[in-house]
Motif scaffolding. Structure first.
Motif, mmCIF file in Angstrom:
data_model
loop_
_atom_site.group_PDB
_atom_site.id
_atom_site.type_symbol
_atom_site.label_atom_id
_atom_site.label_comp_id
_atom_site.label_asym_id
_atom_site.label_seq_id
_atom_site.Cartn_x
_atom_site.Cartn_y
_atom_site.Cartn_z
ATOM 1 N N SER A 139 20.696 63.698 -1.346
ATOM 2 C CA SER A 139 19.543 62.887 -1.730
ATOM 3 C C SER A 139 19.941 61.755 -2.670
ATOM 4 O O SER A 139 19.212 60.782 -2.818
ATOM 5 N N LYS A 140 21.095 61.867 -3.296
ATOM 6 C CA LYS A 140 21.606 60.810 -4.167
ATOM 7 C C LYS A 140 23.013 60.456 -3.721
ATOM 8 O O LYS A 140 23.804 61.339 -3.399
ATOM 9 N N TRP A 141 23.313 59.137 -3.698
ATOM 10 C CA TRP A 141 24.651 58.670 -3.347
ATOM 11 C C TRP A 141 24.870 57.320 -4.017
ATOM 12 O O TRP A 141 23.918 56.664 -4.429
ATOM 13 N N PRO A 142 26.124 56.901 -4.138
ATOM 14 C CA PRO A 142 26.442 55.703 -4.920
ATOM 15 C C PRO A 142 25.701 54.427 -4.526
ATOM 16 O O PRO A 142 25.322 53.646 -5.394
ATOM 17 N N GLU A 143 25.486 54.175 -3.243
ATOM 18 C CA GLU A 143 24.866 52.921 -2.829
ATOM 19 C C GLU A 143 23.423 53.092 -2.368
ATOM 20 O O GLU A 143 22.888 52.258 -1.633
ATOM 21 N N LYS A 144 22.762 54.152 -2.838
ATOM 22 C CA LYS A 144 21.387 54.424 -2.419
ATOM 23 C C LYS A 144 20.465 53.247 -2.734
ATOM 24 O O LYS A 144 19.581 52.921 -1.951
ATOM 25 N N HIS A 145 20.689 52.601 -3.852
ATOM 26 C CA HIS A 145 19.825 51.476 -4.236
ATOM 27 C C HIS A 145 20.064 50.234 -3.368
ATOM 28 O O HIS A 145 19.249 49.321 -3.363
ATOM 29 N N GLN A 146 21.155 50.208 -2.600
ATOM 30 C CA GLN A 146 21.483 49.063 -1.749
ATOM 31 C C GLN A 146 21.160 49.299 -0.275
ATOM 32 O O GLN A 146 21.097 48.350 0.496
ATOM 33 N N ARG A 147 21.017 50.556 0.110
ATOM 34 C CA ARG A 147 20.884 50.879 1.536
ATOM 35 C C ARG A 147 19.770 51.881 1.784
ATOM 36 O O ARG A 147 19.423 52.661 0.919
ATOM 37 N N ARG A 148 19.265 51.863 3.013
ATOM 38 C CA ARG A 148 18.281 52.853 3.440
ATOM 39 C C ARG A 148 18.881 53.632 4.604
ATOM 40 O O ARG A 148 19.343 53.055 5.578
ATOM 41 N N ARG A 149 18.883 54.937 4.490
ATOM 42 C CA ARG A 149 19.423 55.789 5.558
ATOM 43 C C ARG A 149 18.303 56.088 6.545
ATOM 44 O O ARG A 149 17.192 56.438 6.164
ATOM 45 N N LYS A 150 18.602 55.939 7.817
ATOM 46 C CA LYS A 150 17.630 56.255 8.868
ATOM 47 C C LYS A 150 18.380 56.825 10.060
ATOM 48 O O LYS A 150 19.414 56.302 10.449
ATOM 49 N N TRP A 151 17.864 57.904 10.632
ATOM 50 C CA TRP A 151 18.514 58.560 11.756
ATOM 51 C C TRP A 151 17.945 58.053 13.073
ATOM 52 O O TRP A 151 16.733 57.865 13.209
ATOM 53 N N PHE A 152 18.822 57.840 14.048
ATOM 54 C CA PHE A 152 18.443 57.409 15.394
ATOM 55 C C PHE A 152 19.200 58.261 16.400
ATOM 56 O O PHE A 152 20.261 58.799 16.098
ATOM 57 N N SER A 153 18.690 58.286 17.632
ATOM 58 C CA SER A 153 19.478 58.873 18.712
ATOM 59 C C SER A 153 20.701 57.983 18.901
ATOM 60 O O SER A 153 20.716 56.811 18.502
ATOM 61 N N GLN A 154 21.720 58.513 19.529
ATOM 62 C CA GLN A 154 22.937 57.748 19.775
ATOM 63 C C GLN A 154 22.630 56.478 20.581
ATOM 64 O O GLN A 154 23.125 55.393 20.257
ATOM 65 N N GLN A 155 21.807 56.600 21.607
ATOM 66 C CA GLN A 155 21.491 55.455 22.452
ATOM 67 C C GLN A 155 20.715 54.389 21.675
ATOM 68 O O GLN A 155 20.991 53.191 21.790
ATOM 69 N N LYS A 156 19.753 54.801 20.874
ATOM 70 C CA LYS A 156 18.963 53.836 20.101
ATOM 71 C C LYS A 156 19.823 53.173 19.025
ATOM 72 O O LYS A 156 19.704 51.971 18.779
ATOM 73 N N ALA A 157 20.704 53.944 18.415
ATOM 74 C CA ALA A 157 21.603 53.376 17.408
ATOM 75 C C ALA A 157 22.478 52.296 18.032
ATOM 76 O O ALA A 157 22.640 51.211 17.464
ATOM 77 N N ALA A 158 23.035 52.569 19.195
ATOM 78 C CA ALA A 158 23.889 51.588 19.871
ATOM 79 C C ALA A 158 23.110 50.308 20.167
ATOM 80 O O ALA A 158 23.619 49.206 19.971
ATOM 81 N N LYS A 159 21.866 50.431 20.609
ATOM 82 C CA LYS A 159 21.057 49.255 20.933
ATOM 83 C C LYS A 159 20.745 48.415 19.701
ATOM 84 O O LYS A 159 20.572 47.209 19.800
ATOM 85 N N LYS A 160 20.690 49.027 18.525
ATOM 86 C CA LYS A 160 20.370 48.296 17.302
ATOM 87 C C LYS A 160 21.555 47.535 16.715
ATOM 88 O O LYS A 160 21.378 46.699 15.840
ATOM 89 N N LEU A 161 22.743 47.826 17.192
ATOM 90 C CA LEU A 161 23.945 47.189 16.647
ATOM 91 C C LEU A 161 24.152 45.809 17.243
ATOM 92 O O LEU A 161 23.901 45.584 18.422
ATOM 93 N N SER A 162 24.659 44.879 16.418
ATOM 94 C CA SER A 162 24.889 43.518 16.910
ATOM 95 C C SER A 162 26.337 43.264 17.316
ATOM 96 O O SER A 162 26.595 42.409 18.157
ATOM 97 N N GLU A 163 27.296 43.996 16.741
ATOM 98 C CA GLU A 163 28.704 43.795 17.091
ATOM 99 C C GLU A 163 28.988 44.468 18.437
ATOM 100 O O GLU A 163 28.843 45.674 18.560
ATOM 101 N N PRO A 164 29.394 43.700 19.459
ATOM 102 C CA PRO A 164 29.599 44.272 20.802
ATOM 103 C C PRO A 164 30.591 45.429 20.829
ATOM 104 O O PRO A 164 30.358 46.428 21.518
ATOM 105 N N GLU A 165 31.699 45.321 20.094
ATOM 106 C CA GLU A 165 32.698 46.389 20.112
ATOM 107 C C GLU A 165 32.143 47.675 19.492
ATOM 108 O O GLU A 165 32.350 48.766 20.010
#
Length: 100
Positions: A59-85
Motif C-alpha cells: 500500500s506504500k511505495w517510494p513513488e506512490k505520490h508520482q504514480r497511480r497503480r491500476k491493473w489491466f488484463s494483458q490484452q488491455k494493457a498491451a493496447k494502452k501502450l504507445s511504444e510498439p516494441e
C-alpha cells in the motif's frame, strides 16, 4: 560496479514505481527504446523487460505520490501502450507455469 542482476534491478523498479514485490526471472522478454524528455533535449533510453511473479502488493511505495497503480488484463494493457516494441512484448508474453 552494479551489485544487482538486470532482473533484480527490474524488480527494484517494480517496487519503487508500483509497490510490487515477488520473484524476478533472469530471462529477458525483450528490449524497447524511447526518447525521454530531458532539460537539454531528449535522452535516448533502452529498456530490457523482465517478468516478475508478483507475490506482494504494497500500500506504500517510494513513488506512490508520482504514480497511480491500476491493473489491466494483458490484452488491455498491451493496447494502452504507445511504444510498439513494448506493446508486442506485453501482448505476446506467456508466463511459464513455474512462475504461477
Amino acid at each position: 560496479m552494479h551489485k544487482q542482476t538486470p532482473a533484480e534491478a527490474a524488480a527494484t523498479e517494480a517496487f519503487e514505481e508500483a509497490g510490487l514485490t515477488g520473484e524476478a526471472t533472469d530471462q529477458c522478454l525483450g528490449v524497447y527504446s524511447y526518447s525521454k524528455p530531458h532539460k537539454v533535449g531528449n535522452a535516448p533510453i533502452v529498456t530490457l523487460v523482465y517478468p516478475l511473479h508478483v507475490k506482494n502488493v504494497h500500500s506504500k511505495w517510494p513513488e506512490k505520490h508520482q504514480r497511480r497503480r491500476k491493473w489491466f488484463s494483458q490484452q488491455k494493457a498491451a493496447k494502452k501502450l504507445s511504444e510498439p516494441e513494448l506493446k508486442r512484448i506485453v501482448a505476446t508474453f506467456k508466463p511459464k507455469k513455474s512462475l504461477l
